[in-house]
Design a protein around this motif. Structure first.
Motif, PDB file in Angstrom:
ATOM      1  N   LYS A  56     -32.753  45.803  27.156  1.00 36.03           N
ATOM      2  CA  LYS A  56     -33.762  44.809  27.510  1.00 36.03           C
ATOM      3  C   LYS A  56     -34.671  44.690  26.294  1.00 36.03           C
ATOM      4  CE  LYS A  56     -33.582  46.397  32.300  1.00 36.03           C
ATOM      5  NZ  LYS A  56     -34.351  46.961  33.432  1.00 36.03           N
ATOM      6  N   VAL A  57     -34.936  43.462  25.865  1.00 40.70           N
ATOM      7  CA  VAL A  57     -35.577  43.244  24.567  1.00 40.70           C
ATOM      8  C   VAL A  57     -36.924  42.546  24.722  1.00 40.70           C
ATOM      9  CG1 VAL A  57     -35.325  42.104  22.322  1.00 40.70           C
ATOM     10  CG2 VAL A  57     -33.335  43.146  23.424  1.00 40.70           C
ATOM     11  N   ASP A  58     -37.922  43.072  24.025  1.00 43.12           N
ATOM     12  CA  ASP A  58     -39.232  42.425  23.964  1.00 43.12           C
ATOM     13  C   ASP A  58     -39.095  41.123  23.167  1.00 43.12           C
ATOM     14  OD1 ASP A  58     -41.872  41.709  22.739  1.00 43.12           O
ATOM     15  OD2 ASP A  58     -42.527  43.460  23.883  1.00 43.12           O
ATOM     16  N   LEU A  59     -39.493  40.010  23.757  1.00 37.01           N
ATOM     17  CA  LEU A  59     -39.289  38.706  23.114  1.00 37.01           C
ATOM     18  C   LEU A  59     -40.186  38.496  21.900  1.00 37.01           C
ATOM     19  CD1 LEU A  59     -38.746  36.379  26.202  1.00 37.01           C
ATOM     20  CD2 LEU A  59     -37.079  36.965  24.446  1.00 37.01           C
ATOM     21  N   LYS A  60     -41.285  39.201  21.817  1.00 34.24           N
ATOM     22  CA  LYS A  60     -42.164  39.060  20.651  1.00 34.24           C
ATOM     23  C   LYS A  60     -41.685  39.921  19.482  1.00 34.24           C
ATOM     24  CE  LYS A  60     -46.493  37.581  22.804  1.00 34.24           C
ATOM     25  NZ  LYS A  60     -47.923  37.901  23.014  1.00 34.24           N
ATOM     26  N   THR A  61     -41.447  41.198  19.744  1.00 29.75           N
ATOM     27  CA  THR A  61     -41.073  42.118  18.656  1.00 29.75           C
ATOM     28  C   THR A  61     -39.578  42.134  18.409  1.00 29.75           C
ATOM     29  OG1 THR A  61     -40.807  44.011  20.155  1.00 29.75           O
ATOM     30  CG2 THR A  61     -43.026  43.581  19.300  1.00 29.75           C
ATOM     31  N   LYS A  62     -38.784  41.646  19.409  1.00 28.26           N
ATOM     32  CA  LYS A  62     -37.317  41.646  19.352  1.00 28.26           C
ATOM     33  C   LYS A  62     -36.755  43.078  19.335  1.00 28.26           C
ATOM     34  CE  LYS A  62     -37.179  37.144  19.163  1.00 28.26           C
ATOM     35  NZ  LYS A  62     -38.607  36.855  19.326  1.00 28.26           N
ATOM     36  N   LYS A  63     -37.566  44.025  19.796  1.00 26.10           N
ATOM     37  CA  LYS A  63     -37.111  45.412  19.866  1.00 26.10           C
ATOM     38  C   LYS A  63     -36.760  45.783  21.302  1.00 26.10           C
ATOM     39  CE  LYS A  63     -39.674  47.207  15.884  1.00 26.10           C
ATOM     40  NZ  LYS A  63     -40.624  48.246  15.415  1.00 26.10           N
ATOM     41  N   PRO A  64     -35.779  46.685  21.480  1.00 20.56           N
ATOM     42  CA  PRO A  64     -35.387  47.097  22.827  1.00 20.56           C
ATOM     43  C   PRO A  64     -36.486  47.887  23.525  1.00 20.56           C
ATOM     44  CG  PRO A  64     -34.236  48.404  21.180  1.00 20.56           C
ATOM     45  CD  PRO A  64     -34.941  47.320  20.440  1.00 20.56           C
TER      46      PRO A  64
END
Length: 542
Positions: free
Chosen positions: A310-318
């Motif tokens: 599942k990925v944070d849409l701002k940082t693009k990190k899981p």
């Protein structure tokens, strides 16, 4: 004897108007002849019998015929009837003119009341067989429907899964406009089609069958085309079930839709647009064969776990992982989760499966922690798990065995499952929440509950179903629905995740709409344990 009486009554009702004309004509002529040739004295008193025919004709045919019948009767017992039948002396003209006027008035008034009663009765009957909101026929209409005996019919059931979302965002008028649009398009294509609305989110369709496969495609096309309301496109998530039935004088026609309802429900559960009842039987045999092998496969290595980030849409990190089951069957090869989990949920094996998935996920969590990776892993739980009084204790026992902190475990439960028994669901989920487990509502938007109603549950995350991502780039209505859901979820303090992201454009749009996180093939397909570790290490190092 009863059957004969029934046929006679039916024949009389069918030929009511013709019988009224014949009876009235014979009665009026008989009364005239009786007055003219049989009764020598006070014969005009029998002119009142004419009112029987006048009232009868007016009530059946309306004010114009009532007027005409009163005029004819008035002339028969007035202008053409002597005042003295012995001498032939005519009546005083004013007497018979007044009498004729009264007869004309009686016929006209009776006709007006007859028309009023007829219209009122028709309206009442129409209200009985039509849905008050949509105007479509309801189940009562089937009592009056006439089917051809021994004719084969195509039967279809439609379930509109997201009707609550449509009404909440677009309003009831748009939803009922869509239903009427479906009716209009079906009537344009088929003159002999019957369309029924048995429930607010359901339709039944019936027509004489000519080419079953072609009719399935045609029906699906109509349901899809009807979503265009002028220049506005309505996003509709639907499932259809089909079956063929031969009509054999069945009185309760609604029985014909039992199997199509079953097929539609199964299609909905499997996220399919449609299924036929024959497909359902084939599917049940397939599921039975899978269930026979499932328990052994749960421990022999052919069933295993894969994980999707599942990925944070701002940082693009899981920010987390979802545990997903896979099954490499020795004979049926790769069996998709939708093909076996739904079947397992119907049996007691769901308890064993959930606990085993929990063990595998915690074991992987320990492996991640040993490598310095700390992300929550989510697993799916079933309503049958919640029915188990010892489910919470069993889960806690396994958690303590692996010594994993509850905050690294996320329990996903679908909106539909939650609403099957809300009181019990709330009670069990509160136990997990009090221990520090994170709770997520999966597939939000496919059910009928609202976010405001869900506020009573100990929820941390709302996962918006992938059905909304399919058309979000091209459908403004879908964008409005998703935006409204995200805004309300944030106000209620929930994190929002949306599933099924397959391209950068969709990810960027969702970020602009305010969505917290997402998962989908655009970021990473479900992978095996070691591949996911390699992926996670890349982001830890950046």
């Amino acid at each position: 004897m009863k059957l004969q009486v029934k046929h006679v009554v039916k024949w009389i009702k069918t030929h009511k108007k013709l019988l009224t004309v014949v009876f009235s004509a014979v009665f009026m002529l008989s009364d005239y002849l009786l007055m003219r040739f049989v009764i020598p004295n006070n014969h005009l008193a029998f002119s009142h019998l004419m009112y029987i025919a006048i009232i009868l004709m007016g009530s059946v045919y309306g004010p114009y015929v009532g007027f005409s019948t009163g005029l004819i009767a008035g002339l028969m017992v007035g202008f053409f009837m002597p005042g003295d039948t012995t001498t032939g002396e005519p009546q005083f003209w004013l007497d018979w003119m007044v009498r004729m006027s009264i007869m004309i008035t009686a016929g006209t008034i009776t006709g007006l009341f007859g028309r009023f009663y007829e219209h009122a009765n028709k309206r009442i009957k129409d209200m009985e067989i039509r849905n008050a909101d949509s105007g479509l026929y309801n189940v009562n209409y089937l009592r009056t429907a006439i089917l051809v005996n021994r004719q084969t019919y195509t039967i279809a059931s439609v379930i509109i899964s997201n009707h609550e979302s449509i009404t909440e965002v677009m309003g009831y008028e748009s939803y009922y406009h869509y239903l009427k649009n479906i009716e209009r398009l079906f009537k344009q294509k088929y003159v002999d089609v019957i369309l029924i609305q048995p429930a607010v989110n359901q339709l039944w369709i019936l027509k004489p069958s000519i080419d079953f496969d072609a009719e399935i495609e045609s029906f699906l096309s109509v349901i899809q085309d009807a979503s265009m309301l002028g220049t506005q496109h309505l996003f509709v998530d639907y499932a259809m079930g089909f079956v063929q039935k031969r009509h054999l004088n069945e009185k309760n026609i609604s029985k014909y839709f039992t199997q199509s309802d079953m097929a539609a429900s199964e299609a909905k559960a499997k996220n399919l647009t449609h299924m036929t009842y024959s497909d359902l039987n084939t599917q049940r045999q397939f599921e039975y064969e899978l269930l026979t092998d499932f328990q052994g496969s749960l421990y022999d290595g052919s069933i295993y776990m894969m994980y999707q980030p599942k990925v944070d849409l701002k940082t693009k990190k899981p920010t987390g992982l979802e545990a997903l089951m896979r099954w490499d069957h020795p004979e049926k090869k790769s069996v998709l989760p939708d093909q076996f989990i739904h079947a397992v949920e119907k049996t007691n094996m769901i308890h064993e499966m959930t606990l085993q998935v929990f063990r595998w996920s915690l074991s992987y969590q320990k492996k991640l922690n040993d490598k310095g990776l700390f992300l929550p892993i989510s697993i799916n739980i079933s309503t049958r798990n919640l029915y188990d009084e010892n489910f919470f204790k069993k889960m806690m026992r396994i958690l303590n065995e692996y010594q994993v902190k509850p905050k690294f475990v996320e329990l996903e439960i679908t909106e539909t499952v939650l609403m099957e028994n809300p009181d019990m669901s709330k009670k069990v989920l509160e136990k997990f929440a009090n221990e520090g487990f994170r709770i997520a509502i999966d597939d939000f938007g496919k059910g009928y509950s609202s976010l405001a109603y869900l506020a009573q549950f100990p929820i941390n995350i709302i996962k918006i179903d992938r059905i909304f991502t399919r058309q979000i780039l091209v459908n403004p209505t879908t964008q409005h629905i998703v935006k409204a859901t995200i805004d309300l979820a944030k106000q209620l303090g929930y994190e929002v995740l949306i599933e099924g992201i397959e391209d950068k454009e969709t990810a960027d749009l969702l970020e602009r709409l305010g969505c917290h996180s997402a998962q989908g093939y655009f970021f990473l397909k479900p992978k095996k344990e070691d591949e996911v570790i390699t992926y996670l290490k890349q982001y830890r190092e950046t």
